[in-house]
Motif scaffolding. Sequence first.
Motif, PDB file in Angstrom:
ATOM      1  N   UNK A 171       0.832  -1.210   0.000  1.00 34.68           N
ATOM      2  CA  UNK A 171       0.000   0.000   0.000  1.00 34.68           C
ATOM      3  C   UNK A 171       0.870   1.266   0.000  1.00 34.68           C
ATOM      4  N   UNK A 172       1.881   1.286   0.886  1.00 35.10           N
ATOM      5  CA  UNK A 172       2.733   2.480   0.982  1.00 35.10           C
ATOM      6  C   UNK A 172       3.494   2.687  -0.330  1.00 35.10           C
ATOM      7  N   UNK A 173       3.940   1.578  -0.918  1.00 35.51           N
ATOM      8  CA  UNK A 173       4.676   1.641  -2.171  1.00 35.51           C
ATOM      9  C   UNK A 173       3.798   2.221  -3.287  1.00 35.51           C
ATOM     10  N   UNK A 174       2.562   1.751  -3.352  1.00 38.73           N
ATOM     11  CA  UNK A 174       1.638   2.234  -4.398  1.00 38.73           C
ATOM     12  C   UNK A 174       1.258   3.701  -4.139  1.00 38.73           C
ATOM     13  N   UNK A 175       1.035   4.051  -2.875  1.00 41.33           N
ATOM     14  CA  UNK A 175       0.706   5.426  -2.488  1.00 41.33           C
ATOM     15  C   UNK A 175       1.842   6.371  -2.904  1.00 41.33           C
ATOM     16  N   UNK A 176       3.075   5.946  -2.631  1.00 37.95           N
ATOM     17  CA  UNK A 176       4.254   6.748  -2.993  1.00 37.95           C
ATOM     18  C   UNK A 176       4.337   6.914  -4.504  1.00 37.95           C
ATOM     19  N   UNK A 177       4.121   5.808  -5.220  1.00 40.94           N
ATOM     20  CA  UNK A 177       4.194   5.840  -6.686  1.00 40.94           C
ATOM     21  C   UNK A 177       3.139   6.778  -7.273  1.00 40.94           C
ATOM     22  N   UNK A 178       1.937   6.749  -6.681  1.00 39.92           N
ATOM     23  CA  UNK A 178       0.855   7.621  -7.165  1.00 39.92           C
ATOM     24  C   UNK A 178       1.224   9.082  -6.944  1.00 39.92           C
ATOM     25  N   UNK A 179       1.901   9.373  -5.830  1.00 38.56           N
ATOM     26  CA  UNK A 179       2.338  10.741  -5.573  1.00 38.56           C
ATOM     27  C   UNK A 179       3.415  11.174  -6.563  1.00 38.56           C
ATOM     28  N   UNK A 180       4.327  10.256  -6.889  1.00 41.19           N
ATOM     29  CA  UNK A 180       5.355  10.552  -7.904  1.00 41.19           C
ATOM     30  C   UNK A 180       4.670  10.869  -9.239  1.00 41.19           C
ATOM     31  N   UNK A 181       3.670  10.055  -9.593  1.00 39.12           N
ATOM     32  CA  UNK A 181       2.986  10.206 -10.876  1.00 39.12           C
ATOM     33  C   UNK A 181       2.123  11.467 -10.962  1.00 39.12           C
ATOM     34  N   UNK A 182       1.947  12.169  -9.833  1.00 43.05           N
ATOM     35  CA  UNK A 182       1.170  13.410  -9.858  1.00 43.05           C
ATOM     36  C   UNK A 182       1.968  14.554 -10.497  1.00 43.05           C
TER      37      UNK A 182
ATOM     38  N   UNK B 164      27.517  10.422  29.421  1.00 43.86           N
ATOM     39  CA  UNK B 164      26.494  10.022  28.447  1.00 43.86           C
ATOM     40  C   UNK B 164      27.043   9.114  27.348  1.00 43.86           C
ATOM     41  N   UNK B 165      26.132   8.413  26.691  1.00 48.00           N
ATOM     42  CA  UNK B 165      26.473   7.625  25.510  1.00 48.00           C
ATOM     43  C   UNK B 165      26.581   8.605  24.342  1.00 48.00           C
ATOM     44  N   UNK B 166      27.783   8.793  23.833  1.00 52.07           N
ATOM     45  CA  UNK B 166      27.973   9.783  22.762  1.00 52.07           C
ATOM     46  C   UNK B 166      28.129   9.123  21.382  1.00 52.07           C
ATOM     47  N   UNK B 167      27.724   7.853  21.269  1.00 51.27           N
ATOM     48  CA  UNK B 167      27.783   7.199  19.950  1.00 51.27           C
ATOM     49  C   UNK B 167      26.958   8.012  18.947  1.00 51.27           C
ATOM     50  N   UNK B 168      27.490   8.177  17.755  1.00 52.44           N
ATOM     51  CA  UNK B 168      26.806   8.976  16.736  1.00 52.44           C
ATOM     52  C   UNK B 168      25.966   8.095  15.805  1.00 52.44           C
ATOM     53  N   UNK B 169      26.559   7.022  15.306  1.00 57.76           N
ATOM     54  CA  UNK B 169      25.837   6.133  14.377  1.00 57.76           C
ATOM     55  C   UNK B 169      25.345   4.933  15.157  1.00 57.76           C
ATOM     56  N   UNK B 170      24.017   4.807  15.257  1.00 56.40           N
ATOM     57  CA  UNK B 170      23.410   3.776  16.087  1.00 56.40           C
ATOM     58  C   UNK B 170      23.193   2.474  15.329  1.00 56.40           C
ATOM     59  N   UNK B 171      22.931   2.560  14.022  1.00 53.82           N
ATOM     60  CA  UNK B 171      22.686   1.343  13.236  1.00 53.82           C
ATOM     61  C   UNK B 171      22.690   1.666  11.756  1.00 53.82           C
ATOM     62  N   UNK B 172      22.858   0.607  10.956  1.00 48.73           N
ATOM     63  CA  UNK B 172      22.755   0.703   9.497  1.00 48.73           C
ATOM     64  C   UNK B 172      21.601  -0.201   9.067  1.00 48.73           C
ATOM     65  N   UNK B 173      20.708   0.322   8.256  1.00 47.78           N
ATOM     66  CA  UNK B 173      19.516  -0.427   7.853  1.00 47.78           C
ATOM     67  C   UNK B 173      19.503  -0.582   6.345  1.00 47.78           C
ATOM     68  N   UNK B 174      19.543  -1.835   5.898  1.00 50.28           N
ATOM     69  CA  UNK B 174      19.537  -2.134   4.458  1.00 50.28           C
ATOM     70  C   UNK B 174      18.228  -2.828   4.089  1.00 50.28           C
ATOM     71  N   UNK B 175      18.009  -2.999   2.809  1.00 45.88           N
ATOM     72  CA  UNK B 175      16.763  -3.594   2.310  1.00 45.88           C
ATOM     73  C   UNK B 175      16.656  -5.048   2.732  1.00 45.88           C
ATOM     74  N   UNK B 176      15.409  -5.454   3.008  1.00 46.95           N
ATOM     75  CA  UNK B 176      15.156  -6.861   3.361  1.00 46.95           C
ATOM     76  C   UNK B 176      14.433  -7.546   2.223  1.00 46.95           C
TER      77      UNK B 176
ATOM     78  N   UNK C 297      13.854   0.695  -2.424  1.00 43.71           N
ATOM     79  CA  UNK C 297      14.201  -0.585  -3.047  1.00 43.71           C
ATOM     80  C   UNK C 297      13.104  -1.020  -4.015  1.00 43.71           C
ATOM     81  N   UNK C 298      11.842  -0.899  -3.588  1.00 41.92           N
ATOM     82  CA  UNK C 298      10.717  -1.302  -4.442  1.00 41.92           C
ATOM     83  C   UNK C 298      10.642  -0.461  -5.712  1.00 41.92           C
ATOM     84  N   UNK C 299      11.170   0.790  -5.632  1.00 38.52           N
ATOM     85  CA  UNK C 299      11.137   1.676  -6.794  1.00 38.52           C
ATOM     86  C   UNK C 299      12.393   1.543  -7.662  1.00 38.52           C
ATOM     87  N   UNK C 300      13.272   0.593  -7.291  1.00 39.41           N
ATOM     88  CA  UNK C 300      14.476   0.373  -8.086  1.00 39.41           C
ATOM     89  C   UNK C 300      15.627   1.305  -7.753  1.00 39.41           C
TER      90      UNK C 300
END
Length: 437
Positions: free
Chosen positions: A59-70, A425-437, A237-240
């Motif tokens: 749904x989110x992918x199609x919603x995004x695509x429809x907004x692009x196509x506007x 304090x915890x001064x870490x800057x980069x908490x995680x890396x998230x890639x496509x599943x 990722x879904x949009x290539x």
Amino acid sequence: MATEQFSAVEVIRAKRDGQVLGNEMIDWTIDAYTRGAIAEEQMSALNMAIYFQGMNRSEISRWTNAMINSGERMDFSTLADPSGKHLATTDKHSTGGVGDKITLPLAPLVASFGVAVPQLSGRGLGHTGGTLDKLEAIPGWKAELSNEALFDQLSTVGAVICAAGTGLAPADKKLYALRDVTATVEAIPLIASSIMSKKIAEGTGTLVLDVKVGSGAFMKDEAMSRELAETMVNLGTDAGVNTVALLTNMETPLGLTAGNAIEVEESVEVLAGGGPQDVIELTVALATEMLAGAGIKDVDVAGALKNGQAMDVWRKMIAAQGGDPDAKLPVAKESHTVVAPAEGVLLKLDAMDIGLAAWTLGAGRARKEDSVQAGAGVRMHVKPGALVRRGEPIATLLTDTPEKMERAIELVQRAIMVGSADDRPDTRLILDRIAAK
């Protein structure tokens, strides 16, 4: 009058009742809203239904695509340098924070490796600064570029930071304004589709997302920031588009400046091989991801920042848009220094309060039509984790309007927490890396 394929009430009811919206229904909804066939109050109701019921990935992918196509899509498939060699494109998007000047050193750094960076940016609103506001502190620099000028600059210089054209995802402009006044800004499907519709329409081959979490971020909660990052990575990722996200800490401002001219000054320090360590770390991490996505790996990104390679591109990029890279930057007329209230470790320098102070001093705007002061802002002298003595300078406040100083001082004093070394304090800057599943 043509008969509509669906009715707004039908779509609202379906989502209100937790149903999955079909592709045709989504396409019709965005198109009908863009052309005015769905009333604002009906779209408000649908936004609220999405806020409570959510949307699945398709749904989110199609919603995004429809907004692009506007609107229009940009196409960089034929982009080449003056010798005719094809140029890969890569872009970065940050969800916004305080002192987030990373785009300024990042775009020329990546371009210095032969990858084109079409960085379409925005202006600030509220406590988060806007990239264009910062660059407009440089005398002569212009944010608006035609598509022809943008392509020409990418071909010859390799990097562009400019305002996005009005033709990209016009549906998003209408939806964004509506979300703002209906308390549905935080709906992750709507945030993700808003950001990604514009980024995908920009036509870049690779996209790296900097998703902030913490006090000064749009999302304060790590779980929600992670969900937003995962949703946006999936959309790209879904949009290539080769998409990855870094989850980064926004409990404290980035670098030692929050403002416009002073952030440009700090960015130039970084391009000259100096500057604050956290700005360097994040710039190098994002550049490494952008280059890897464009097929360039095992290069010395940190070295290119230190040896001035990126500075050459910066100077050309600023000059190409009418700016003078050697011009003196505006300086605020009034200043006031806030000092440490006690001796100990600086445990906190709250990003939201510092951002609000910079905004109060004139560095930001409350409404889109407001102007900003180039010289206003907050210059910080220490970062959390540092040992401080009572009376030692913590931050200097800058403004052209001294009547704004008192409130800003209160905000900066509230931002500061000094305590025991045991509570560092915890001064870490980069908490995680998230890639496509």
